[in-house]
Design a protein around this motif. Structure first.
Motif, mmCIF file in Angstrom:
data_model
loop_
_atom_site.group_PDB
_atom_site.id
_atom_site.type_symbol
_atom_site.label_atom_id
_atom_site.label_comp_id
_atom_site.label_asym_id
_atom_site.label_seq_id
_atom_site.Cartn_x
_atom_site.Cartn_y
_atom_site.Cartn_z
ATOM 1 N N TYR A 145 0.918 -1.273 0.018
ATOM 2 C CA TYR A 145 -0.143 -0.050 -0.053
ATOM 3 C C TYR A 145 0.862 1.071 0.165
ATOM 4 O O TYR A 145 0.369 2.268 0.262
ATOM 5 C CB TYR A 145 -0.929 -0.236 1.150
ATOM 6 N N LEU A 146 2.070 1.196 -0.303
ATOM 7 C CA LEU A 146 2.976 2.274 -0.530
ATOM 8 C C LEU A 146 2.629 3.033 -1.879
ATOM 9 O O LEU A 146 2.678 2.068 -2.843
ATOM 10 C CB LEU A 146 4.536 1.976 -0.379
ATOM 11 N N PRO A 147 2.333 4.184 -1.910
ATOM 12 C CA PRO A 147 2.262 4.735 -3.019
ATOM 13 C C PRO A 147 3.533 4.739 -4.076
ATOM 14 O O PRO A 147 4.589 4.600 -3.747
ATOM 15 C CB PRO A 147 2.144 6.611 -2.831
ATOM 16 N N CYS A 148 3.245 4.360 -5.340
ATOM 17 C CA CYS A 148 4.297 4.142 -6.313
ATOM 18 C C CYS A 148 5.547 5.038 -6.313
ATOM 19 O O CYS A 148 6.659 4.670 -6.541
ATOM 20 C CB CYS A 148 3.797 4.013 -7.705
ATOM 21 N N TYR A 149 5.434 6.476 -5.938
ATOM 22 C CA TYR A 149 6.398 7.307 -6.049
ATOM 23 C C TYR A 149 7.236 7.429 -4.724
ATOM 24 O O TYR A 149 8.213 8.135 -4.663
ATOM 25 C CB TYR A 149 5.831 8.830 -6.167
ATOM 26 N N HIS A 150 6.784 6.476 -3.696
ATOM 27 C CA HIS A 150 7.736 6.421 -2.402
ATOM 28 C C HIS A 150 8.449 5.069 -2.586
ATOM 29 O O HIS A 150 9.320 4.906 -1.609
ATOM 30 C CB HIS A 150 6.759 6.384 -1.182
#
Length: 317
Positions: free
Chosen positions: A276-281
């Motif tokens: 569930y980490l956003p892709c940009y992180h």
């Protein structure tokens, strides 16, 4: 088979690190979608202004990769990552990301979460994508030729088109070879949105480039980069108990990010560990895992060429 083990992020990251990694920006999510479409329009504008074989080839490759980018952003929406407002997340993920390339957000989410639950286990719906590897170079070459000559596109899309004319068949599923969803209703939405796109291209005086770039890219380069993505993510990775080893991260350079792996899709091991980490992180998650020495447990390759060497290392008998 039991579900795959999960990693408790509290045992890996500090509270401050985890707060940052899980922070989401609705504006950034929408910006990524705008970036994908802006890149597509810029590539088509390039070949419209300077029509020649080289600009056409560049445009087809860039547009095909951004079509994959739309599928990747649909994947982001499937994890709730495009916008904090669920209705906005679902609408953008469905109509601006999924439908234009023949996918369906709800159908994709249903099977994709099963993939996370049973990664590299017999119940994994994507296991068929990684199980045959390594294969021979000859086998891969034949597949790549089918991709680049449109044979893969026709094989995947023609039955879906014909489903519009079948009565009584309502079964719908997501192809394990691609993100394409079956079902007459989903195919009708795909054709409807693409008809609207053609009309807009035609009104802009660029109708020929809808077929020569958008459709050509979908029929050729998209098929190839989708195959490369599928191979890189799980082929020749472990089926054991350690969740750190079930997926691969590929350290893509600028050209690879432009033409193969947009929107941080290459950080697939990090995504599976903390989905569930956003892709940009994901790049920051990778950096922290390196800093903490945990990267040694992960499957990491220095580029897609190295991955393809590994995936095609089987010798002819």
């Amino acid at each position: 088979m039991p579900v795959v083990a999960r990693v408790d992020p509290k045992t890996v990251f500090s509270p401050e690190e985890w707060d940052y990694l899980t922070s989401r920006s609705s504006l950034r999510g929408l910006w990524l979608v705008a970036h994908a479409w802006g890149t597509i329009l810029a590539a088509i504008a390039l070949v419209t202004l300077w029509p020649n074989p080289l600009t056409w080839l560049i445009a087809v490759m860039i547009v095909g990769t951004r079509q994959l980018g739309l599928a990747i952003l649909m994947h982001e929406a499937a994890h709730g990552g495009l916008h904090a407002n669920r209705a906005v997340n679902e609408w953008v993920g469905q109509w601006l990301c999924a439908v234009p390339v023949g996918a369906d957000l709800a159908g994709y989410r249903s099977y994709h979460l099963q993939h996370h639950k049973f990664t590299q286990q017999p119940e994994d719906p994507d296991l068929s994508l990684s199980a045959p590897f390594p294969i021979t170079k000859e086998s891969y070459t034949r597949k790549a030729i089918r991709d680049l000559t449109g044979q893969t596109f026709v094989k995947q899309r023609l039955p879906l088109f014909l489903s519009l004319f079948r009565r009584g068949k309502t079964d719908e599923e997501v192809s394990h070879e691609s993100f394409v969803s079956s079902g007459a209703g989903k195919m009708a939405r795909f054709l409807g949105v693409n008809a609207l796109m053609f009309a807009l291209f035609w009104l802009a005086g660029a109708g020929i480039w809808y077929w020569a770039v958008w459709v050509m890219a979908m029929a050729t380069w998209l098929s190839l980069v989708t195959r490369i993505r599928n191979i890189a993510e799980h082929a020749c990775t472990s089926t054991g108990e350690d969740p750190f080893s079930h997926a691969r991260t590929t350290l893509a350079g600028p050209i690879e990010r432009l033409l193969i792996a947009p929107y941080w899709v290459n950080y697939h091991a990090e995504h599976h560990l903390f989905m569930y980490l956003p892709c940009y992180h994901l790049p920051e998650a990778h950096r922290l895992l390196v800093e903490k020495g945990l990267i040694k447990r992960m499957e990491v390759r220095p580029g897609y060429l190295e991955v393809m060497r590994l995936a095609t290392s089987r010798q002819l008998a």
